[in-house]
Design an enzyme around this catalytic site. Sequence first.
Site, short mmCIF file in Angstrom:
data_model
loop_
_atom_site.label_atom_id
_atom_site.label_comp_id
_atom_site.label_asym_id
_atom_site.label_seq_id
_atom_site.Cartn_x
_atom_site.Cartn_y
_atom_site.Cartn_z
CG HIS A 292 -0.18 0.25 2.51
ND1 HIS A 292 0.63 -0.71 3.10
CD2 HIS A 292 -0.07 1.35 3.31
CE1 HIS A 292 1.17 -0.21 4.20
NE2 HIS A 292 0.77 1.04 4.35
CG ASP B 1 1.78 5.10 4.69
OD1 ASP B 1 1.21 3.99 4.79
OD2 ASP B 1 2.92 5.33 5.12
CG HIS C 283 5.31 1.13 2.65
ND1 HIS C 283 4.71 2.24 2.08
CD2 HIS C 283 4.81 1.04 3.91
CE1 HIS C 283 3.89 2.79 2.96
NE2 HIS C 283 3.92 2.09 4.07
NE ARG D 39 9.55 -4.87 11.27
CZ ARG D 39 8.73 -4.01 10.64
NH1 ARG D 39 7.45 -4.32 10.48
NH2 ARG D 39 9.19 -2.86 10.17
#
Length: 371
Positions: free
Chosen positions: A240, A242, A296, A306
């Site tokens: 996607h 942002d 990204h 993570r």
Amino acid sequence: MPMLPSKPPPPLNEDQSPLVFDASVLQYQSNIPSQFIWPDHEKPCSETPELVIPPIDMKGFSSRDPLAISNASQLVNEACKKHGFFLVVNHGIDSQLIAKAHKFMDSFFGLQLSEKQRAQRKIGEHCGYASSFTGRFSSKLPWKETLSFRYYAGEQSSNIVEDYFVNVMGEDFREFGKVYQEYCEAMSNLSLGIMELLGASLGVGLEHFKDFFQGNDSIMRLNYYPICQKPDLTLGTGPHCDPTSLTILHQDLVGGLQVFVDEQWHNVSPDQDAFVVNIGDTFMALSNGIYKSCLHRAVVNNQTVRKSLAFFLSPEMNKVVRPPRSLVSSSNPRNYPDFTWAAFLEFTQKHYRADMKTLNAFTEWIGQKIN
């Protein structure tokens, strides 16, 4: 890549019974629910090269040394025209504050699901706790939990983050709120410095974009990616761009961020001393399409949780997003109509799942409403 829809999908039915994403259970399961399995062409790649990109020295830029400004502007201009992604170092953010912001994430995400759901994000809203996108979508679900909250740099909102957590989670979360209040203030200040850099690199001056984002109405998000026993089948965050203006991300040392450059995915190695910065759709519109919104995604693993901290810079809700006249010409006419961040945010929360075509879909949607 998905086809651009002729019209945005309708809001989802709130009466649907959603899948429950309880990381404390799912992280140990050898078979993951089908809703989290992504199509073959979007699954993680086995061989992913490293993205090598020169970091931007914010201390040098802020010194107002002409050579430092010129060098930083050139690096940013090249990166943002190509893929919309760069790193900043010597940024002046206290390393202890960053460490504390990472540490405090555990005190929330380590809670029982029912406790976290006290901050449950409601359908159509952008703040609160979300266990994946269950309840909003039923396929290609991300393997993650998030906690999002508003930061407003305008007057009379001095403790907006702290107050939010005390109101939603109780007095025990006051210190939690104070930490992220301080972190958001630091991110807001850093983002204004980056806006000076972007203004210089586009030739519109240091103040133009900085002034536009004074009093920003931004979003802070804590990302928590649990262990997954089948990391090759799913994604922590799907591909996607942002919708916001600028994202300032700090990763922990686990790694998992990937950026799409030159027609392939590249890993972005963690660096405790650097912030990852990427252009969002709203700034792409502000630059009249000269700077690219960064495509990204995030992958997960079967060994370690993570975590990342994401600050999404956005203008005040009703500020009109319009490029400066100097960025519009006969060779580069207007690419996007005027819009407000409030309208774009509503589109992404109620009508469209953010992907790599969000701004184009929104532009088409505006045209349909006008006609």
